[in-house]
Design an enzyme around this catalytic site. Sequence first.
Site, mmCIF file in Angstrom:
data_model
loop_
_atom_site.group_PDB
_atom_site.id
_atom_site.type_symbol
_atom_site.label_atom_id
_atom_site.label_comp_id
_atom_site.label_asym_id
_atom_site.label_seq_id
_atom_site.Cartn_x
_atom_site.Cartn_y
_atom_site.Cartn_z
ATOM 1 N N THR A 149 -1.819 -5.150 9.586
ATOM 2 C CA THR A 149 -2.835 -5.427 10.454
ATOM 3 C C THR A 149 -3.454 -4.364 11.253
ATOM 4 O O THR A 149 -2.825 -3.413 11.768
ATOM 5 C CB THR A 149 -1.975 -6.346 11.486
ATOM 6 N N GLU A 150 -4.804 -4.356 10.927
ATOM 7 C CA GLU A 150 -5.628 -3.436 11.564
ATOM 8 C C GLU A 150 -5.294 -1.917 11.110
ATOM 9 O O GLU A 150 -5.706 -1.146 12.164
ATOM 10 C CB GLU A 150 -5.768 -3.632 13.191
ATOM 11 N N LEU A 151 -4.834 -1.873 10.085
ATOM 12 C CA LEU A 151 -4.211 -0.478 9.484
ATOM 13 C C LEU A 151 -3.252 0.282 10.660
ATOM 14 O O LEU A 151 -3.237 1.434 10.781
ATOM 15 C CB LEU A 151 -5.374 0.404 9.406
ATOM 16 N N TRP A 303 -6.901 1.526 13.060
ATOM 17 C CA TRP A 303 -8.540 1.854 12.609
ATOM 18 C C TRP A 303 -9.268 1.288 13.677
ATOM 19 O O TRP A 303 -10.563 1.320 13.764
ATOM 20 C CB TRP A 303 -8.868 1.311 11.315
#
Lengths: 417, 414
Positions: A149-151, A303
């Site tokens: 999730t979300e890097l 990120w």
Amino acid sequence: MASVCFYFQVHQPYRIKKYRIFDIGKGNEYFNDRSDCDLNNEKVLLKVAGKSYLPTNKLLLDLLKKHPEFKISFSFSGVFLDQLEEFSPETLLSFQELVDTGQVEVLSETYYHSLSFLYSREEFKKQVERHKRKIKKIFNVTPEIFRNTELIYNNDLAWEVEQMGYKGILAEGWDDILGWRSPNFLYSTPGTKKIKLMLKNYKLSDDIAFRFSNKGWGEHPLTAPKFSNWVNAVNGNGNVVNLFMDYETFGEHQWEDTGIFNFLKALPAELLKHPDNDFVTPSEALEKYNTVGELEMSHFVSWADMERDLSAWLSNDIQHDAIQKLYNLEKEVLATEDSSIIEDWRRMQTSDHFYYMCTKYFNDGDVHKYFSPYDSPYEAFISFMNAMSDLKLRIEKAKKEKSQKTNRVRKIKLSIT
Amino acid sequence: MRPRVLMFGWEFPPHNSGGLGTACLGLTRALAKEEVDVTFVLPKRVDLKSDHTRFVFADDGREKVNIKFRKIDSIIQPYLTSDGYIKELDRVTKKTIYGKSLIDEVKRYAQEARIIAAEEDFDVIHAHDWLSFLAGVEAKKVSGKPLILHFHATEYDRSGGQGANPEVFDLETYSISQADRLVAVSGMTKNILVDKYGVSPNKVEVIHNGIEMPDNNEVSATLEDVKAQGTKIVLYLGRITIQKGPDYFIQTAGRVLDLYDGKVLFVVVGSGDMHRQMIDQAASMGISDKVIFTGAMFGDEATRMFKTADLFVMPSVSEPFGLVPLEAALQGTPAIISKQSGISEVMVDALKTDFWDIDEMTNQIINVLKHGSLQNTLAKNALSEAKRLTWEVPAKKCVSLYNKVIRSVGSKTG
């Protein structure tokens, strides 16, 4: 040689409707807003499908057919695929067509686009497994590369994911971590055996995702030849340029009138003009290139925002309170064996709920506000906590029913013997 | 050029009863820092004669003095301390009636203003609210200098949108016709000026108020015994009059008490024409033991109450600006504010609701009481927001407005 690796994130959360104190215990659902506001999940999905998913899918399908060398990859959250099945089968079909070309790789993630890795490894593994089955069912492929999730990434995650059988993992290529090193190579992670790490080239990625339509940007307007020149410059000092971004970049974050579709349409041919360039999927990149060194990331990196840390979801009291209380329910939720309770609990884990509660730059009217369907982070918290109060009541009720049932069974058993 | 401003006001701390005096203090202090010469004219208050000397900042030696005070002989009383004198609600027509003598005093203030305008040297006139508008107009007639009218409220707000006093309304309309520019304390007030007074939007500049730390911020909380038992305190602080929506507060209190299983006390601070009615309403709802009426509080006493409260609620029906939630924020207390307030245009770290939405207010109050994390996050963010919303920006906007009107008058005559 410079290989270009595209990865597009495709996700929509199940937003919680305005859930008030009076809704608690009334049997009201959490995710079924039917009003005209942006909490209406169906409305949002159809809007984004019309502006972004459908036209971009069509464009990409043409490009993949036209250029057999062109490759891309997607990561779909499970809750996004659920919503496609529910609200827009047509869009789902167009994604399936893309994957059927064989030039498209599908990545692995948590079904609920959750922060479960931070709170419960057990829950994390279950969600990744569930996602894998969903991808198999819908696209008939089995993902081999993981992206969280979300890097969100650290060393531990790479280790855990390697144990689960994945051969590669994606992360943000943030300067603070990389120092003098380049994101355009593969790296390994301390403590792991084989898993390879691919890093987002955030400068080139964000040129498209964030700066494309920014007239104040010195490079505006961005053209395919100009962008290709930047990629060409990597030749000789890098192996793979990882362009990771939200899929909604095309048509939703950057509207059609910015010229984003024309840019995308021209890009593959432009990149292929340079004889040393090609396109790879993440799996192909791992096959093709070796790691050049070890990258130590003991702290979480993501990120999101300028900080590239967890602060978008976990920086104030309400975020911590909400998520901690949610995960505290894990045991009790699972013990109910009630599929609707478990499903709602999991949908509440989606990271977006905590993102909406972020107050970091709320004053500046920043991107959190842009992406939030709530009037304020506080409103987001209130609806979330009211829904959780309702969930707790349902758990109590289920528990009671279960123990009554057990008692009945025991009585019957006793009466028999 | 350093603009010289002849400013007409009505009240000034510590002898103010509403937001106007507080705003004038904050603005004039910030103007002093911007190198503006302000002569502040106040109608003299006989009973407060000695106190007036305390108004002059030179005495406390903390700030550069660019402001001097003039007072004129008049018996005008501040319009908010004594509701009985200034206005009362006609029980039959439900209309606000101003005492005849008040209009007379306003006219007399205006006559005195002519003498002051002849005596003083200045470049621009700046008058705050209707009681001093005529004074500003007369000063302009004598001096030919440009006139700015600053609307902290309109007669339309004061009457809760119903039954504006025609005499006051006419006075405002006449003054507007004589003015060069208008300042509104919010977009909401600007809209009223445009919609109800027929003013051209170009003539009105929105300058939101700022806030200052109270002079004495080191007061301790009160009601320790109550708090020690884990009782949460929800505060209403403001005049108890229709414009402020006290009845919505009482109704919401009843709703919260029905639904919330923790200990909570509702404290109503203020006085006004609906005071008795509110006490009766609480009694008839059977919640008299959970709703305390303290009477009005100012200065340290009010600060202490803000510090004590867990949550401040401002359910105003029509609030041109509404500084109180920021005052609460400075004491670490979060706020629920009505969307029908000017402050809701600028303050983001607060819960917002329509004043009539008792259900939503109940929902918000209970969540703040239940979740310490919500109270803390709101309080922390509201505090830093209040510290940012100083008078510096509004003062700078005033300065640029002064320069604009001075230039345009200069170019007209030259």
